[in-house]
Design an enzyme around this catalytic site. Structure first.
Site: not given
Ligand SMILES: NC(=O)c1ccc[n+]([C@@H]2O[C@H](COP(=O)([O-])OP(=O)(O)OC[C@H]3O[C@@H](n4cnc5c(N)ncnc54)[C@H](O)[C@@H]3O)[C@@H](O)[C@H]2O)c1
Length: 340
Positions: A126, A150, A154
């Site tokens: 991120s 957070y 990362k």
């Molecule tokens: N959305 C954003 O703004 C953003 C920005 C930068 C980075 N990210 C990173 O991208 C990734 C995906 O983000 P997103 O927005 O799709 O989030 P999200 O919460 O929609 O998706 C994460 C998924 O992981 C699953 N999950 C969580 N913990 C788990 C575990 N211990 N075992 C198995 N499954 C698990 C959840 O059920 C969910 O389906 C994350 O790692 C997040 O940190 C997101």
């Protein structure tokens, strides 16, 4: 036979859009998710969109037995690790949870991958790893200095990956630093479905537009930006998903580690986003200006050059398209995905 890719967190927001693009690009994605922040009905929507329901294993990425099953029963060639927690505020209140899922989870997964001889890994990092360097345009060599748990989680996984590749150069790893993912698939079938009060701007704005929330609170209008409100590099989630396909392809050509920012290179202020959303939805978005929120940075965006060079990828969808697609998803699914 289609190449099998393990997509952890594949029913989540970015994961589900990536699964769709993987299927459409001819891959065979296999999802591992514990549904802690997603719903099962995503799978039916993916099937409606692609004609194929991806295989699902329900479980936690920290569960070694589940991982054994995943790697024994399938011929996985690469792993994209989306599973994790992503709310800055929650990470400050519950650091153990964040370090356990985000850091420990990634390490358990990497250890199991190694045991099964799978050494291709794409990691969701991120732009928060950069913290607040004192300027707006972040390149991949901007110093890393996260300012919350957070972002720290990362950074820690990135650090593990850098050291792993140094010690074992036959790994092929892509660290992708996302800027601000927004939007939805243009079919309106999949999108972002935050539980409770949305922590991010775009889903909040769309819930105001659909009448689910009364008004938007804008945190500060005295930042040194075009109109005083905070500016971010919003990236359409489908462009982001396509960035993962490009990264998988780049891993076939590059040994070792690649680290790439995924953003558009533009920035949009809160007020500009509100106005773009009003245009897309033909609704007025009532808002009030309140105090700045501690820890918020005035403005940032990526320099997209390296993504173009290394991945041959650049974002195609502009802020109007991001708003139009969000609005279509919100209108077609005012309550998000149905409950399981
Ligand atoms: N959305 C954003 O703004 C953003 C920005 C930068 C980075 N990210 C990173 O991208 C990734 C995906 O983000 P997103 O927005 O799709 O989030 P999200 O919460 O929609 O998706 C994460 C998924 O992981 C699953 N999950 C969580 N913990 C788990 C575990 N211990 N075992 C198995 N499954 C698990 C959840 O059920 C969910 O389906 C994350 O790692 C997040 O940190 C997101």
């Amino acid at each position: 036979m289609e190449t099998q890719i393990l997509v952890t967190g594949g029913t989540g927001y970015i994961g589900s859009h990536t699964v769709v693009e993987l299927i459409q690009a001819g891959y065979d994605p296999i999802i591992l998710d514990n549904f802690s922040n997603s719903k099962r009905s995503v799978l039916e929507q993916i099937k409606k969109l692609t004609g194929k329901e991806p295989k699902l294993i329900e479980g936690d990425i920290r569960n070694e037995k589940v991982l054994d099953r995943v790697f024994q029963e399938n011929k996985i060639e690469a792993v994209i690790n989306f599973a994790g927690r992503k709310a800055v505020g929650e990470s400050q209140v519950n650091p153990l949870l964040y370090f356990s899922i985000n850091v420990e989870g990634s390490i358990v997964l990497l250890r199991k991958m190694k045991e099964y001889g799978i050494k291709r890994f794409v990691f969701s990092s991120s732009a928060t790893v950069y913290g607040d360097p004192g300027y707006d345009c972040f390149t991949e060599s901007t110093p890393l200095s996260p300012i919350n748990n957070y972002g720290e989680s990362k950074w820690m996984v990135e650090e593990v990956l850098r050291r792993l590749v140094q010690a074992e150069p036959d790994w092929k790893v892509a660290i992708l630093r996302y800027f601000n993912p927004v939007g939805a698939h243009e079919s309106g079938l999949i999108g972002e479905d935050p539980s409770g009060i949305p922590a991010n701007l775009m889903p909040f704005v769309s819930q105001v537009a659909v009448g689910k929330r009364e008004k938007l609170r804008i945190f500060g209008n005295d930042y040194p930006t075009r109109d005083g409100t905070g500016a971010r590099d919003y990236i359409h989630v489908v462009d982001l998903a396509l960035g993962h396909i490009a990264a998988l392809e780049a891993l076939n050509k590059n040994d070792g580690l690649i680290t790439v920012n995924l953003g558009t290179g533009n920035n949009t202020t809160v007020l500009e986003l509100v106005h773009a959303f009003e245009k897309a939805s033909d609704k007025q978005i009532p808002y009030e200006i309140v105090e700045r929120r501690p820890g918020d940075v005035a403005a940032y965006y990526t320099d997209p050059t390296l993504a173009k060079t290394l991945l041959n990828w650049e974002a195609q969808r502009d802020i109007n398209k991001m708003c139009e697609d969000t609005w279509r998803w919100q209108q077609m699914n005012p309550q998000g995905y149905p409950e399981d």
